[in-house]
Design an enzyme around this catalytic site. Sequence first.
Site, PDB file in Angstrom:
ATOM      1  N   HIS A 262       0.845  -1.197   0.000  1.00  0.00           N
ATOM      2  CA  HIS A 262       0.000   0.000   0.000  1.00  0.00           C
ATOM      3  C   HIS A 262       0.883   1.252   0.000  1.00  0.00           C
ATOM      4  O   HIS A 262       0.634   2.202  -0.750  1.00  0.00           O
ATOM      5  CB  HIS A 262      -0.924   0.021   1.219  1.00  0.00           C
ATOM      6  CG  HIS A 262      -2.251  -0.605   1.003  1.00  0.00           C
ATOM      7  ND1 HIS A 262      -2.422  -1.970   0.919  1.00  0.00           N
ATOM      8  CD2 HIS A 262      -3.495  -0.061   0.838  1.00  0.00           C
ATOM      9  CE1 HIS A 262      -3.703  -2.236   0.730  1.00  0.00           C
ATOM     10  NE2 HIS A 262      -4.375  -1.094   0.667  1.00  0.00           N
TER      11      HIS A 262
ATOM     12  N   HIS B 168       0.503  -2.792   9.334  1.00  0.00           N
ATOM     13  CA  HIS B 168       1.944  -2.674   9.117  1.00  0.00           C
ATOM     14  C   HIS B 168       2.620  -1.981  10.288  1.00  0.00           C
ATOM     15  O   HIS B 168       2.022  -1.127  10.950  1.00  0.00           O
ATOM     16  CB  HIS B 168       2.244  -1.889   7.837  1.00  0.00           C
ATOM     17  CG  HIS B 168       1.959  -2.646   6.583  1.00  0.00           C
ATOM     18  ND1 HIS B 168       2.764  -3.664   6.127  1.00  0.00           N
ATOM     19  CD2 HIS B 168       0.947  -2.531   5.675  1.00  0.00           C
ATOM     20  CE1 HIS B 168       2.262  -4.140   5.004  1.00  0.00           C
ATOM     21  NE2 HIS B 168       1.166  -3.476   4.713  1.00  0.00           N
TER      22      HIS B 168
END
EC number: 3.1.3.-
Length: 430
Positions: free
Chosen positions: A197, A244
């Site tokens: 991302h 993350h």
Amino acid sequence: MSLGQRLALLASRLQEPQRVASFQRLCGVEVPLSSPAADEDAETEVRGAPGEPRRRGRQPGAEDSPAKADCCGAPNGVRNGLAAEPGPTGPRRAGSQRRNSLTGEEGELVKVSNLPLYYLFCLGTELGNELFYILFFPFWIWNLDPFVGRRLVIIWVLVMYLGQCTKDIIRWPRPASPPVIKLEVFYNSEYSMPSTHAMSGTAIPIAMFLLTYGRWQYPLIYGLILIPCWSSLVCLSRIYMGMHSILDVIAGFLYTILILIIFYPLVDLIDNFNQTYKYAPLIIIGLHLILGIFSFTLDTWSTSRGDTAEILGSGAGIACGSHAAYTLGLSLEPSLHMLPLAIPPLTVTLFGKAILRIVLGMLLVLFVRDIMKKITIPLACKLSSIPCHDIRQARQHMEVELPYRYITYGMVGFSITFLVPYVFSFIGIS
């Protein structure tokens, strides 16, 4: 302490899940005291291999891992709904009670006390999801500038493919939960390092600026504002969602810069080859298929393998479609002496045609996608002698998932650059 040791210590600290949890609490995300997740915090954790964070339950990337279910608007059959006590700061199901289309997994119940930040970061995470891509790239190609749109796709495919393969090589797990709250389960079965991302959220705005500045007339400051705003929104959203660590996001950002430095000078050459070389479609299809097969051999089943095949299929389809459009004279691009192009004034006619093109075009693209999906999965199962009564299990086989994703999204890409522009030309709205 040497420089290498200091960097290793810094990387270790940036990977700590406690820092992700602290950022979530700072942004108003907590587990309700009455929820089952809060009661489970004291459960025994499973310690991974040396150097890996502590974690419970299934490991990301394992064969029995759940497939993904987006945070805010992904397709693939997710379900929306309201959790109990849906007040402004009351408990709510992470991801608006989204259900995983392959396993039925849902996000945990969480308390969100800052709704503006929640929706802002939902927007940020959507900038790296399928729903965004399937609207963004066609909009560029149909309404703005096909020249820029094609090159954006080339860069996106390169960045995402390298990012997904790197994940399956490094195999770092997602941040441990607890202490991290998983606001998203769509990508929970994938590995963590680097954040793809963050990679796409960095590559797309930088590439847009590099491709458009000098080709279109607009102030430099617009691009200099767009890049940090877009990139930081996507990067921070991945930490907010609990997907993350800080290290994953920083690594994704730096990895993207490196990829752009190496490959951006080749983008014009690749696009010209795709359009003009006689045998380009055969080479494009074969190369992307080989890359897909290679990526499927890097690890056991996880949803990232299907994503990689989808990305490669889309890239191959868009490249082949641009070749067909160029060959048949559908690619109408301004000559060099007309550059830089002036941004036209927004009129009712211009706006109406743009809306008509995007609505009609997306209907055709979604129709093609649904038809190909219904054809490819049963056909792949039949050719591979794999039972197709359980689609979830069947799609865990490379012989089914790779051709399904590659062919389906290859046709989607081909539709975007050839079939839909051909229809536009036929009915006079190109």
